[in-house]
Motif scaffolding. Structure first.
Motif, short mmCIF file in Angstrom:
data_model
loop_
_atom_site.label_atom_id
_atom_site.label_comp_id
_atom_site.label_asym_id
_atom_site.label_seq_id
_atom_site.Cartn_x
_atom_site.Cartn_y
_atom_site.Cartn_z
N LYS A 5 65.35 -8.43 -20.71
CA LYS A 5 64.54 -8.80 -19.56
C LYS A 5 63.29 -7.92 -19.50
O LYS A 5 63.40 -6.70 -19.42
CB LYS A 5 65.37 -8.67 -18.28
CG LYS A 5 66.61 -9.56 -18.28
CD LYS A 5 67.37 -9.49 -16.98
CE LYS A 5 68.10 -8.17 -16.78
NZ LYS A 5 69.27 -8.05 -17.68
N VAL A 6 62.13 -8.55 -19.57
CA VAL A 6 60.86 -7.83 -19.64
C VAL A 6 60.00 -8.19 -18.43
O VAL A 6 59.67 -9.37 -18.21
CB VAL A 6 60.10 -8.15 -20.94
CG1 VAL A 6 58.75 -7.44 -20.96
CG2 VAL A 6 60.92 -7.75 -22.16
N LEU A 7 59.62 -7.18 -17.67
CA LEU A 7 58.68 -7.34 -16.56
C LEU A 7 57.30 -6.89 -17.02
O LEU A 7 57.14 -5.77 -17.51
CB LEU A 7 59.13 -6.50 -15.36
CG LEU A 7 58.11 -6.38 -14.22
CD1 LEU A 7 57.84 -7.73 -13.56
CD2 LEU A 7 58.56 -5.34 -13.19
N ILE A 8 56.31 -7.75 -16.86
CA ILE A 8 54.92 -7.39 -17.13
C ILE A 8 54.20 -7.37 -15.79
O ILE A 8 53.99 -8.40 -15.15
CB ILE A 8 54.26 -8.39 -18.09
CG1 ILE A 8 55.04 -8.47 -19.39
CG2 ILE A 8 52.80 -8.01 -18.34
CD1 ILE A 8 54.65 -9.63 -20.29
N ALA A 9 53.87 -6.17 -15.33
CA ALA A 9 53.21 -5.97 -14.04
C ALA A 9 51.78 -5.51 -14.32
O ALA A 9 51.57 -4.43 -14.86
CB ALA A 9 53.94 -4.93 -13.21
N PHE A 10 50.80 -6.33 -13.96
CA PHE A 10 49.43 -6.04 -14.33
C PHE A 10 48.49 -6.23 -13.14
O PHE A 10 48.81 -6.92 -12.17
CB PHE A 10 48.98 -6.94 -15.49
CG PHE A 10 48.74 -8.38 -15.09
CD1 PHE A 10 47.47 -8.84 -14.78
CD2 PHE A 10 49.79 -9.29 -15.04
CE1 PHE A 10 47.24 -10.16 -14.40
CE2 PHE A 10 49.59 -10.61 -14.67
CZ PHE A 10 48.30 -11.04 -14.35
N LEU A 37 56.16 -12.37 -15.33
CA LEU A 37 54.76 -11.98 -15.38
C LEU A 37 54.25 -11.90 -13.94
O LEU A 37 54.24 -12.91 -13.24
CB LEU A 37 53.97 -13.01 -16.19
CG LEU A 37 52.55 -12.71 -16.61
CD1 LEU A 37 52.45 -11.43 -17.41
CD2 LEU A 37 51.98 -13.89 -17.41
N ARG A 38 53.83 -10.70 -13.52
CA ARG A 38 53.47 -10.47 -12.12
C ARG A 38 52.12 -9.77 -12.00
O ARG A 38 51.81 -8.87 -12.78
CB ARG A 38 54.54 -9.59 -11.45
CG ARG A 38 55.97 -10.14 -11.52
CD ARG A 38 56.14 -11.32 -10.60
NE ARG A 38 57.52 -11.68 -10.40
CZ ARG A 38 58.12 -12.76 -10.91
NH1 ARG A 38 57.40 -13.60 -11.67
NH2 ARG A 38 59.38 -13.02 -10.67
N GLU A 67 53.27 -14.37 -8.96
CA GLU A 67 53.86 -13.66 -7.83
C GLU A 67 53.50 -12.18 -7.93
O GLU A 67 53.16 -11.67 -8.99
CB GLU A 67 55.37 -13.81 -7.85
CG GLU A 67 55.88 -15.22 -7.70
CD GLU A 67 57.38 -15.28 -7.80
OE1 GLU A 67 58.06 -14.31 -7.38
OE2 GLU A 67 57.90 -16.29 -8.33
N ALA A 68 53.59 -11.48 -6.80
CA ALA A 68 53.43 -10.03 -6.81
C ALA A 68 54.73 -9.39 -7.29
O ALA A 68 55.82 -9.88 -6.98
CB ALA A 68 53.09 -9.52 -5.40
N PRO A 69 54.64 -8.30 -8.07
CA PRO A 69 55.87 -7.63 -8.52
C PRO A 69 56.59 -6.97 -7.34
O PRO A 69 55.95 -6.51 -6.39
CB PRO A 69 55.36 -6.60 -9.52
CG PRO A 69 53.96 -6.31 -9.08
CD PRO A 69 53.44 -7.60 -8.53
#
Length: 208
Positions: A5-10, A37-38, A67-69
């Motif tokens: 599970k990979v979260l990309i918060a940019f 992707l957030r 969406e916002a992380p």
């Protein structure tokens, strides 16, 4: 078995960092990851954003797509990839505020052992890409993340990017990331997924 599970918060204002984020996501998915992707949100109101041409319109468009992380996203993730433009050689306040808000998870030890990686962009040549990525390494270390740089482990690294993470120079927002820079970002997504697989034991992941 579950996928890594990979979260990309940019954070992105003029879409260069957004395009890198999407390429990182593509690489992670290619390597077998489930991706969120957030886009982190602005800290200022519309009255301030309207003073910079395009900022408010771009923010509204991107916020409609992403969406916002949240803390729940961070707790869910095996790996967290942060992306940011450069602000005076360092991380944007928007992304830093999100990271600073993770103190509760940090206190509970829920971030220890997660994979961490970074990518970014600048407007001007020599505008601080490497210093910005390195500035994020410090809070990642405090959070207990296992920091994953890129090194030169893929042929794409000899054409673009940095050993610290994917980068881009937009030259005052006149250029978007080209094929070489997007290739580095995709490699970053694959590499992060590979390491998350190794650390968290998800057999479905494909080696980068």
């Amino acid at each position: 078995m579950n996928k890594p599970k990979v979260l990309i918060a940019f954070y992105s204002r003029n879409q260069s960092t957004e395009q890198l984020a999407r390429a990182v996501a593509e690489g992670a998915i290619e390597a077998g990851a489930e991706v969120r992707l957030r886009r982190v949100r602005e800290l200022v109101g519309a009255d301030v954003m309207q003073q910079v041409p395009g900022w408010l319109d771009n923010a509204n468009a991107m916020n409609a797509k992403y969406e916002a992380p949240t803390e729940a996203d961070v707790e869910w993730a095996d790996a967290i990839v942060f992306g940011t433009p450069t602000r005076f050689g360092s991380i944007t306040s928007e992304l830093k505020a999100f990271i600073d808000g993770l103190g509760g998870l940090w206190f509970q030890g829920k971030l220890n052992g997660k994979v961490g990686s970074v990518f970014g962009s600048t407007s001007s040549l020599h505008g601080g890409n490497e210093s910005t990525l390195l500035s994020i390494y410090a809070p990642m270390a405090h959070l207990g993340l296992v920091i994953v740089p890129l090194g030169y482990a893929d042929a794409a690294m000899f054409k673009a990017g940095t050993p610290y993470g994917a980068t881009h120079v937009s030259r005052q927002d006149s250029l978007k990331p080209d094929a070489d820079h997007l290739a580095v970002a995709r490699f970053q997504g694959r590499r992060v997924t590979q390491v998350a697989h190794a650390l968290h034991g998800h057999p479905e992941a494909v080696a980068a």
